[in-house]
Design an enzyme around this catalytic site. Structure first.
Site, PDB file in Angstrom:
ATOM      1  N   SER A   1       9.024  -3.660   4.311  1.00  0.00           N
ATOM      2  CA  SER A   1       8.784  -2.298   3.818  1.00  0.00           C
ATOM      3  C   SER A   1      10.061  -1.464   3.964  1.00  0.00           C
ATOM      4  O   SER A   1      11.095  -1.824   3.418  1.00  0.00           O
ATOM      5  CB  SER A   1       7.588  -1.696   4.556  1.00  0.00           C
ATOM      6  OG  SER A   1       7.044  -0.615   3.852  1.00  0.00           O
TER       7      SER A   1
ATOM      8  N   ASP B   1       2.487  -4.531   0.300  1.00  0.00           N
ATOM      9  CA  ASP B   1       3.369  -4.361   1.461  1.00  0.00           C
ATOM     10  C   ASP B   1       3.356  -5.588   2.377  1.00  0.00           C
ATOM     11  O   ASP B   1       2.297  -6.134   2.693  1.00  0.00           O
ATOM     12  CB  ASP B   1       2.913  -3.123   2.242  1.00  0.00           C
ATOM     13  CG  ASP B   1       3.951  -2.624   3.218  1.00  0.00           C
ATOM     14  OD1 ASP B   1       4.227  -3.317   4.210  1.00  0.00           O
ATOM     15  OD2 ASP B   1       4.499  -1.526   2.988  1.00  0.00           O
TER      16      ASP B   1
END
Length: 345
Positions: free
Chosen positions: A50, A202
């Site tokens: 991320s 993610d």
């Protein structure tokens, strides 16, 4: 009489594991900036998820372009430009927020409206054109062709396959803007990112960050985890946003904690002589974090890219890295400075 200069000691090699955490990634920026100033260190491998994935490619490409000073400049440009992009966003801390505590947007009208909308509508409804200014910024600042083809530290970013839940680790030769945005694709905010025909969310859902790529690559034993998501918090959250944020934190930390338990188990087997220490790597674990400070921040702070807040996080990261080097320099290459059992198990 000529005097011989004392020999220069070899640089200590380290690997970096960079957690994701939205705007809190500016803390990692501060940590990296301080580590890059220390010419006694050499970065051998980096893995990130991320915001940690963004920091990973910025660091790796900066090193490829011009070494540590260029890497520092690339990271600074990204985070400063992120702050400028945020100035045009409705997600701004209110005057009351700025007086209360760092990072919060709890009384921001923009945050309250956005929070409500995200509970009702998906990103496919709110952003059908799939605009993402950070994608454009990453593509502008990182030369992915150079990154893929230039020698340098091993670099990995990870994402979660939406359809089967499997972790996908993108190696340096596979890195692209799409891979980075897949790693940073929070499904409440962004449409799934397709890479090679597969949809990804993610990477934090399956590895935040995964440690095993740094182990499997071989090389040095020292892994410094730059931790953004607190393992311990001071009190039970009572509002719904705080509850949801803690659920996400628990989910995003779970894979890391499992890997740390396995590292502890293997280390104990080596210590007992049940595993050959010459064949199996003894992993030396170090952490740089600000658990108390970041744990006290509410959920809205992870979406707060206000320049003043990013600078606050940068300064906090720089200070924590400075303290780590002062306290644990002798540990690098010799022993873990983190008690894995106490912190993760």
């Amino acid at each position: 009489m000529n005097q011989t200069a004392p020999p220069v000691p070899p640089r200590k090699r380290i690997k970096l594991a960079l957690q994701g955490g939205g705007a809190h990634g500016a803390f990692t920026w501060g940590v990296l900036d301080r580590l890059l100033q220390d010419d006694r260190l050499e970065v051998e491998g980096i893995v990130g998820t991320s915001a940690g994935a963004m920091n990973t490619v910025l660091l790796a490409d900066g090193l490829a372009e011009g070494g540590p000073q260029q890497a520092r400049a690339t990271l600074r440009r990204f985070w400063e430009r992120t702050g400028k992009l945020a100035a045009a966003s409705p997600l701004q801390p209110s005057p009351l927020d700025r007086m209360r505590r760092p990072g919060t947007m709890a009384t921001s009208p923009g945050w309250m409206v956005s929070d409500l909308m995200l509970r009702v509508f998906s990103p496919y409804q709110l952003n059908p054109a799939n605009n993402n200014p950070l994608r454009d910024l990453v593509e502008e600042l990182v030369d992915f062709e150079r990154l893929r083809t230039t020698e340098g530290p091993a670099a990995f970013v990870c994402a979660t396959n939406v359809l089967n839940g499997r972790l996908r680790v993108f190696e340096r030769r596979e890195l692209s803007a799409a891979a980075v945005m897949a790693s940073a694709c929070l499904p409440q905010l962004f449409q799934a990112v397709e890479v090679e025909g597969e949809p990804y969310w993610d990477g934090g859902y399956s590895g935040n960050p995964p440690i095993f790529p740094l182990i499997y690559m071989g090389g040095c034993a020292d892994i410094i985890i730059v931790q953004l998501n607190p393992i311990n918090i001071p009190a039970v959250p009572r509002d719904m946003r705080g509850i949801m944020d803690r659920i996400n934190t628990l989910a995003f930390n779970s894979s890391l904690m499992r890997e740390m338990r396995m590292i502890r188990f293997v280390t104990e087997l080596i210590d007992r002589g049940d595993l050959d220490g010459a064949r199996y790597m003894r992993v030396l674990v170090h952490t740089i974090d600000a658990e108390a400070e970041l744990g006290a921040m509410d959920a809205s702070s992870k979406l707060n890219a206000d320049p003043a807040f990013l600078r606050h996080l940068f300064a906090l990261g720089t200070a924590r890295a400075e303290a780590f080097l002062a306290r644990h320099w002798e540990d690098i290459g010799e022993r873990s400075s983190t008690d894995v059992a106490a912190k993760f198990c």
